[in-house]
Design a protein around this motif. Structure first.
Motif, PDB file in Angstrom:
ATOM      1  N   SER A  13      -1.872   6.427 -22.604  1.00 26.72           N
ATOM      2  CA  SER A  13      -3.245   6.479 -22.141  1.00 26.72           C
ATOM      3  C   SER A  13      -3.948   7.657 -22.798  1.00 26.72           C
ATOM      4  O   SER A  13      -3.325   8.678 -23.099  1.00 26.72           O
ATOM      5  CB  SER A  13      -3.244   6.640 -20.611  1.00 26.72           C
ATOM      6  OG  SER A  13      -4.544   6.850 -20.133  1.00 26.72           O
ATOM      7  N   SER A  14      -5.240   7.522 -23.033  1.00 27.61           N
ATOM      8  CA  SER A  14      -6.010   8.641 -23.588  1.00 27.61           C
ATOM      9  C   SER A  14      -7.258   8.829 -22.748  1.00 27.61           C
ATOM     10  O   SER A  14      -7.604   7.967 -21.919  1.00 27.61           O
ATOM     11  CB  SER A  14      -6.399   8.341 -25.031  1.00 27.61           C
ATOM     12  OG  SER A  14      -7.264   7.223 -25.106  1.00 27.61           O
ATOM     13  N   GLY A  15      -7.940   9.941 -22.984  1.00 29.04           N
ATOM     14  CA  GLY A  15      -9.213  10.157 -22.310  1.00 29.04           C
ATOM     15  C   GLY A  15     -10.124   8.978 -22.584  1.00 29.04           C
ATOM     16  O   GLY A  15     -10.796   8.451 -21.689  1.00 29.04           O
ATOM     17  N   LEU A  16     -10.127   8.534 -23.831  1.00 28.07           N
ATOM     18  CA  LEU A  16     -10.995   7.432 -24.223  1.00 28.07           C
ATOM     19  C   LEU A  16     -10.604   6.125 -23.534  1.00 28.07           C
ATOM     20  O   LEU A  16     -11.457   5.389 -23.049  1.00 28.07           O
ATOM     21  CB  LEU A  16     -10.963   7.260 -25.747  1.00 28.07           C
ATOM     22  CG  LEU A  16     -11.848   6.148 -26.296  1.00 28.07           C
ATOM     23  CD1 LEU A  16     -12.558   6.613 -27.561  1.00 28.07           C
ATOM     24  CD2 LEU A  16     -11.054   4.896 -26.591  1.00 28.07           C
ATOM     25  N   SER A  17      -9.290   5.858 -23.468  1.00 29.45           N
ATOM     26  CA  SER A  17      -8.897   4.563 -22.875  1.00 29.45           C
ATOM     27  C   SER A  17      -9.225   4.531 -21.390  1.00 29.45           C
ATOM     28  O   SER A  17      -9.616   3.505 -20.848  1.00 29.45           O
ATOM     29  CB  SER A  17      -7.412   4.285 -23.126  1.00 29.45           C
ATOM     30  OG  SER A  17      -6.597   5.029 -22.253  1.00 29.45           O
TER      31      SER A  17
END
Lengths: 433, 250
Positions: A423-427
């Motif tokens: 997971s990323s900040g963007l996702s």
């Protein structure tokens, strides 16, 4: 826990850091599972595509080994943390060059694939992913997926441009391109308005490999600028230029890119280059990677950081949309020093979430002035959405989810290939997890 | 010298050593022997170097770093193909100080690997170089070896031993064509120090440390701190009187 930010320096976030150094040991490290993680290379994404606030980052810079290079065929196999710079320095003297590179070579192969980066030659050679012959992906459950345009092509299409969300890319095979040497025949052509830009772009596509243009987005709404184009030059006898490396040593207390500096800077830049317009011979490094010798140039924007805003809109509405966007930026009054205009060709994208599509792309760097900047970006969003365009996730820190969803029609198809423990900040912002 | 340089790297999978190797082969083709403990990792380091320098030749040897017989056999095997020009002894592992205090076995392993083992390699290569009358032995010490401190004195004392050993070898070979170089890196950004980075420490990049090491070896300085600022810092730390030093939480 370590504080890290992305290239836009918009904020720092706590991360748990795990260094990857050996492809054989990636699986146990990413499977160790202390909440979702994310692979990060050089952290050159501007927004939150390379951040996982309060989560784990698997740093890939230690995965920096070449595996093999066939000088007959130009096929290079390397680990995902190898820098594009290292590939260029290795291959150019041997007559091979990376076909596609972005505006900096200080990025990793894994990052270039995950963001399916493009360069100044998109109209001829497409994106980085177009030249990836094969890649090796490790999922957090330990599964190893080898994929290519023909082998498990759905995984390849999800991973190229997949923002690192389908697994950790550990190795790739890349097809390099023959080159006579490090030199380029370049030409700078000044243009007075967008109409001239589009004429130049059309006239350039057939005969020039690289094309890009700098547009002055502060003086009125004329859209004057400099069109820069280049072709590989035959081998030269002249010595390679010495690299002069400078570093921005500190973060200034306020953005040095501001109302007072941009107008004189843009005017001077335009006049100087206009004066030097015409043909000349250039080394590929300063032409393709103009900012690579100014280390940490992102500090120039001060403690609040900056937004890079890159959109692409279809060609049919391109002129009006770009004109309107430039007008908004000029009216906003803060200006943007880096404003780049380039046309993309019809070439179909490799990845489900690849950014490039047929049309015209405009890139703006804007210092973060809080609400004022958000409001401007919101107005630009509306123009992009109305034009049926999209924004580049690698540059993005704030686009509304609706714009992401309308810009990327293959999103739902992509989601099936996500790794549940990545997971990323963007996702989290744009895909809900 | 007309023939290609023969370079031996002990602990070739260590990040600093690997980056030194890259710099050496980028400069000119070399005959390189990589010594380590893990054959798979040595093979990937060697494949990488081969891509960087197809003209160079690479051989790798696996050995037990703690067994004096194995060390002697390794050095003999290396020497059979001709005496090396440069031997870089770079292996080591940063132990957890707390664990060393709790477990004598961990303490012993750390002392053996970081102190005794490099000394044994140096001794064996010194003997081989003494016979041919030339060569350069490079030992990687550490700023941690300059003064014992509570946060890592086990590692520090092992590295201190390496320093003293290098000093002795320098004395032994003074006036001869055998050179001994001792390098003392400060904290460097490598897998060995990944946890320090997590604690937010400022670390020198491994690329720049390797470049300075290669330059220091070329100049043949007996002792070099990398980066150079550590010479001054350690001079101050070494000379702090105990009543001041003992109050420091370092």
């Amino acid at each position: 826990m370590t504080l890290l930010s992305s290239w836009g320096r918009l904020g720092t976030h706590m991360h748990r850091i795990v260094g990857l150094t050996d492809p054989a040991r990636v699986a146990p490290l990413i499977g160790a599972g202390q909440g979702p993680g994310l692979a990060r290379g050089m952290g050159r994404s501007y927004g939150d595509a390379c951040l996982n606030p309060e989560g784990t980052l698997w740093l890939t810079e230690g995965l920096d080994r070449f595996v093999s290079f066939d000088e007959q065929s130009g096929r290079l196999v390397c680990n995902a943390g190898v820098l594009l710079r290292d590939i260029q320095q290795l291959s150019v003297p041997r007559g091979w060059i990376l076909p596609v590179t972005p505006g900096t070579q200080m990025v990793t192969v894994g990052g270039a694939i995950a963001n399916d980066v493009h360069g100044k030659n998109h109209h001829l050679l497409g994106t980085f992913g177009d030249h990836v012959l094969r890649l090796k992906l490790i999922r957090t459950d330990g599964e190893v997926i080898e994929c290519s345009p023909t082998q498990r092509p759905e995984w390849f299409a999800a991973t190229v441009g997949g923002l690192g969300l389908t697994g950790v890319i550990v190795e790739a095979e890349i097809q390099l391109r023959r080159v006579a040497g490090p030199w380029l025949d370049t030409e700078i052509v000044p243009y007075a308005n967008l109409e001239e830009f589009f004429h130049l772009a059309d006239a350039t596509e057939a005969d020039w490999e690289h094309s890009v243009s700098w547009v002055d987005c502060i003086t009125g709404d004329g859209g004057r600028g400099l069109f820069m184009r280049a072709n590989p030059a035959p081998a030269q006898a002249c010595p390679e230029p010495r690299r002069r490396q400078l570093t921005v040593p500190v973060v200034p207390p306020f953005s040095l890119v501001n109302k007072l500096s941009v107008l004189p800077f843009n005017t001077a830049y335009y006049r100087l280059k206009k004066w030097k317009a015409g043909r000349s011979l250039a080394h590929y490094e300063p032409f393709l990677y103009p900012l690579d010798n100014l280390h940490e140039w992102n500090r120039l924007y001060g403690p609040k950081g900056f937004f890079q805003y890159q959109s692409v809109v279809p060609r049919e509405v391109g002129r009006e949309a770009v004109q309107s966007m430039l007008r908004e930026v000029a009216r906003h009054g803060e200006g943007s020093f880096l404003a780049v205009l380039k046309t993309f060709s019809e070439r179909p994208a490799v990845g489900m979430l690849s950014f490039p599509r047929a049309g015209v792309t405009l890139t703006l760097d804007l210092p973060n002035k809080g609400e004022r900047t958000s409001a401007l970006l919101g107005r630009l969003d509306a123009l992009v959405q109305e034009a049926g365009g999209r924004l580049y996730p690698a540059k993005d820190a704030r686009m509304p989810r609706t714009l992401f969803e309308s810009g990327y029609p293959r999103l739902n198809e992509f989601l099936k290939y996500r790794d549940p423990n990545i997971s990323s900040g963007l996702s989290r912002r744009l895909m809900g997890s | 010298m007309s023939s290609t340089k023969k370079i031996v790297i002990v602990g070739a999978t260590s990040a600093i050593a690997e980056h030194c190797a890259r710099l050496w082969v980028q400069r000119e083709a070399a005959e390189m022997v990589l010594v380590g403990r893990d054959a798979a990792r040595l093979a990937s380091v060697s494949a990488d170097l081969k891509v960087r320098s197809p003209q160079s030749s690479f051989r790798f040897l696996c050995t037990d770093f703690l067994d004096s017989t194995a060390i002697q056999a390794t050095v003999d095997a290396v020497g059979a193909a001709g005496a090396p020009d440069i031997v870089l002894i770079a292996h080591g592992a940063l132990p957890d100080q707390g664990e060393c205090q709790e477990s004598l076995a961990a303490c012993r392993d750390a002392l053996m690997l970081n102190g005794v083992s490099p000394a044994l390699f140096a001794e064996a290569f010194a003997e081989a170089m003494h016979k041919v009358g030339r060569g350069t032995i490079v030992l990687i010490g550490s700023v941690a070896g300059d003064r014992g401190r509570k946060s890592n004195y086990v590692y520090g004392s092992a590295k201190g031993m390496v320093s003293r050993y290098a000093q002795g070898l320098q004395h032994r070979f003074a006036g001869s064509s055998v050179k001994v170089v001792l390098l003392k890196p400060g904290p460097t950004d490598t897998p060995m120090t990944a946890h320090l980075k997590t604690q937010g420490a400022k670390l020198a990049s491994v690329e720049s440390v390797a470049a300075q090491i290669v330059a220091a070896i070329e100049r043949g300085r007996p002792v070099a701190y990398v980066p150079g600022k550590w010479r001054l810092i350690m001079q101050i730390i070494r000379h702090l009187p105990a009543f001041v030093f003992n109050k420091l939480n370092i």
